[in-house]
Design a protein around this motif. Structure first.
Motif, mmCIF file in Angstrom:
data_model
loop_
_atom_site.group_PDB
_atom_site.id
_atom_site.type_symbol
_atom_site.label_atom_id
_atom_site.label_comp_id
_atom_site.label_asym_id
_atom_site.label_seq_id
_atom_site.Cartn_x
_atom_site.Cartn_y
_atom_site.Cartn_z
ATOM 1 N N SER A 20 -0.784 70.206 -60.780
ATOM 2 C CA SER A 20 -0.371 70.431 -59.399
ATOM 3 C C SER A 20 -1.368 69.767 -58.463
ATOM 4 N N CYS A 21 -0.885 69.363 -57.309
ATOM 5 C CA CYS A 21 -1.743 68.798 -56.265
ATOM 6 C C CYS A 21 -1.298 69.403 -54.941
ATOM 7 N N THR A 22 -2.158 70.215 -54.358
ATOM 8 C CA THR A 22 -1.841 70.883 -53.096
ATOM 9 C C THR A 22 -2.557 70.181 -51.957
ATOM 10 N N ARG A 71 7.915 66.908 -56.252
ATOM 11 C CA ARG A 71 7.204 67.447 -55.101
ATOM 12 C C ARG A 71 8.023 68.531 -54.445
ATOM 13 N N LYS A 75 6.059 73.457 -49.820
ATOM 14 C CA LYS A 75 4.804 74.036 -50.319
ATOM 15 C C LYS A 75 3.644 73.059 -50.246
ATOM 16 N N THR A 77 3.045 70.536 -51.979
ATOM 17 C CA THR A 77 2.542 70.422 -53.348
ATOM 18 C C THR A 77 3.324 69.382 -54.148
ATOM 19 N N TYR A 79 3.702 67.734 -58.225
ATOM 20 C CA TYR A 79 3.518 68.145 -59.610
ATOM 21 C C TYR A 79 3.606 66.943 -60.549
#
Length: 121
Positions: A20-22, A71, A75, A77, A79
């Motif tokens: 994940s990348c937030t 994506r 959020k 975020t 993925y």
């Protein structure tokens, strides 16, 4: 601006992981997003990119059919679902934000810190 990658770890060959990348500090939905990786002793390589609208994706040939980028703009975020992992997928994985075509060339506006993925044989 911050990009926080997470989800790395140790997995056996054939296994799966989801990264994940937030994002924060910029308008996430306005940017294409990408994943890159750097194996020990090697340069950082492009892995996958997704357009701002989620409609266009592009992958490194060696991960096609195994990795899926997605994506959720609500959020902030992104993925990376990684299946059928191989030892050669071992690397530090980085997320980045920018424009679609430059990201494919490794050019990004923002970079996150990496998350380590280790695939054992």
């Amino acid at each position: 601006v911050q990009l926080q990658a997470s989800g790395g770890g140790l997995v056996q060959a054939g296994g799966s992981l989801r990264l994940s990348c937030t994002a924060s500090g910029f308008t996430f939905s306005n940017y294409a997003m990408g994943w890159f990786r750097q194996a020990p002793g090697k340069e950082r390589d492009f892995v996958a990119v997704i357009s701002w609208s989620d409609s266009i994706t592009y992958y490194l040939d060696s991960v096609k059919g195994r990795f899926t980028i997605s994506r959720d703009n609500a959020k902030n975020t992104m993925y990376l679902q990684m299946n059928s992992l191989k030892p050669e997928d071992t690397a530090v994985y980085y997320c980045a934000a920018g424009s679609y075509h430059p990201l494919r060339l490794g050019v990004a506006d923002y970079w996150g810190q990496g998350t380590l993925v280790t695939v054992s044989s």
